[in-house]
Scaffold this motif. Structure first.
Motif, PDB file in Angstrom:
ATOM      1  N   VAL A  29      -6.449   0.925  -5.443  1.00 34.38           N
ATOM      2  CA  VAL A  29      -6.953   1.574  -4.227  1.00 34.38           C
ATOM      3  C   VAL A  29      -8.450   1.328  -4.060  1.00 34.38           C
ATOM      4  CG1 VAL A  29      -7.369   3.817  -3.139  1.00 34.38           C
ATOM      5  CG2 VAL A  29      -5.149   3.320  -4.176  1.00 34.38           C
TER       6      VAL A  29
ATOM      7  N   THR B 100       0.552   4.132  -2.967  1.00 35.77           N
ATOM      8  CA  THR B 100       0.266   5.532  -2.648  1.00 35.77           C
ATOM      9  C   THR B 100       1.361   6.441  -3.185  1.00 35.77           C
ATOM     10  OG1 THR B 100      -0.891   4.849  -0.641  1.00 35.77           O
ATOM     11  CG2 THR B 100      -0.199   7.144  -0.777  1.00 35.77           C
TER      12      THR B 100
ATOM     13  N   PRO C 187      -2.830   2.578 -10.002  1.00 38.32           N
ATOM     14  CA  PRO C 187      -3.194   2.932  -8.617  1.00 38.32           C
ATOM     15  C   PRO C 187      -4.683   3.150  -8.369  1.00 38.32           C
ATOM     16  CG  PRO C 187      -1.248   4.154  -9.326  1.00 38.32           C
ATOM     17  CD  PRO C 187      -1.802   3.488 -10.548  1.00 38.32           C
TER      18      PRO C 187
ATOM     19  N   GLU D 115       0.803  -1.222   0.000  1.00 36.89           N
ATOM     20  CA  GLU D 115       0.000   0.000   0.000  1.00 36.89           C
ATOM     21  C   GLU D 115       0.839   1.276   0.000  1.00 36.89           C
ATOM     22  OE1 GLU D 115      -4.280   1.198   1.795  1.00 36.89           O
ATOM     23  OE2 GLU D 115      -2.772   0.621   3.268  1.00 36.89           O
TER      24      GLU D 115
ATOM     25  N   ARG E 100       0.854   6.708  -6.856  1.00 40.66           N
ATOM     26  CA  ARG E 100      -0.349   7.468  -7.192  1.00 40.66           C
ATOM     27  C   ARG E 100      -0.113   8.969  -7.140  1.00 40.66           C
ATOM     28  NH1 ARG E 100      -4.678   8.972  -3.860  1.00 40.66           N
ATOM     29  NH2 ARG E 100      -3.730   7.793  -2.148  1.00 40.66           N
ATOM     30  N   THR E 101       0.809   9.400  -6.297  1.00 48.00           N
ATOM     31  CA  THR E 101       1.050  10.834  -6.149  1.00 48.00           C
ATOM     32  C   THR E 101       2.021  11.388  -7.182  1.00 48.00           C
ATOM     33  OG1 THR E 101       2.818  10.408  -4.538  1.00 48.00           O
ATOM     34  CG2 THR E 101       0.586  10.732  -3.680  1.00 48.00           C
TER      35      THR E 101
END
Length: 258
Positions: free
Chosen positions: A143, A104, A139, A100, A107-108
């Motif tokens: 998520v 994350t 992502p 995870e 994803r950013t």
């Protein structure tokens, strides 16, 4: 009638404001071309004129088709990987703890942040473009699937186990159907992210391709062709999102009713 009249009315209002802005002379026609100029550019890139076929020897529909093929491959890989990882992270605690933070982190990141690295690793052909779209689409699906699996009511899982269901039976008959609505929402988001990354994916050696056409036209201040490409990306994105929404209603017709 209202559902049709409102979008059509807003489109007509936008065109009128656009024409007024272009005719006001506030900006040069190079920066803000009129709708007529954009229409002429659309006709030019869609047909053969003065011995020139489309833009750079490829018509608009062919540019768009090549880009859609890249998105289909890239987003397809990203969606498939996202669903698998989402199911794993939602059902196995240590897998979620392990992956995870990395998802994350990924994803950013904006696509341009790692596109140069992909070019160094994979060259300038199709591989970095498809990989970029896959990484961009991964992502959101992972998520949303993870959250959907984690939100499956424990009572349903316990009832399935009490009836003799194995771990696989519980995942197949309880977890997947319960998580499917949110997973499909993640798929729609992933396709949208892939579309937003299209021009970035085609920055290098993107011709033929609609994003490459936009980038190449921008290099020569050919604003009408840039606007045509942007409209083509937006309209095709709306159509594909509408098809995905229709698929969602067919696959999970109970959503919003229970």
């Amino acid at each position: 009638m209202r559902h049709v009249a409102l979008p059509v009315g807003s489109l007509l209002l936008f065109l009128v404001l656009w024409q007024l802005l272009a005719a006001s002379g506030t900006w040069s026609e190079t920066l803000v071309p009129s709708p007529a100029k954009v229409w002429d550019a659309f006709v030019d890139v869609s047909t053969t004129h003065d011995g020139v076929r489309g833009y750079n020897g490829t018509t608009l529909i062919e540019h768009l088709g090549i880009s859609l093929r890249r998105i289909a491959f890239g987003a397809g890989i990203g969606v498939a990987a996202g669903v698998v990882f989402g199911l794993l992270m939602g059902t196995v605690g240590w897998v979620r703890s392990l992956f995870e933070p990395w998802i994350t982190f990924l994803r950013t990141l904006p696509p341009l942040a790692y596109f140069s690295l992909l070019i160094i690793w994979l060259g300038i052909n199709e591989e970095p473009k498809v990989t970029l779209l896959a990484v961009a689409a991964f992502p959101p699906v992972a998520v949303s699937t993870t959250a959907a699996v984690a939100a499956v009511p424990k009572s349903l899982i316990e009832a399935a186990r009490a009836l003799g269901g194995s771990r696989w039976d519980v995942i197949r008959d309880v977890v997947v159907p319960s998580a499917l609505p949110e997973t499909l929402t993640g798929v729609r988001l992933a396709v949208g992210v892939a579309y937003s990354s299209l021009v970035a994916a085609e920055l290098v050696n993107g011709l033929p391709g609609i994003g490459g056409m936009v980038k190449d036209a921008a290099n020569y201040n050919n604003t009408p062709v840039v606007v045509v490409g942007i409209i083509a990306i937006g309209v095709s994105g709306l159509i594909i999102d509408g098809l995905l929404l229709r698929l969602e209603r067919m696959v999970v017709p109970w959503r919003g009713r229970t």
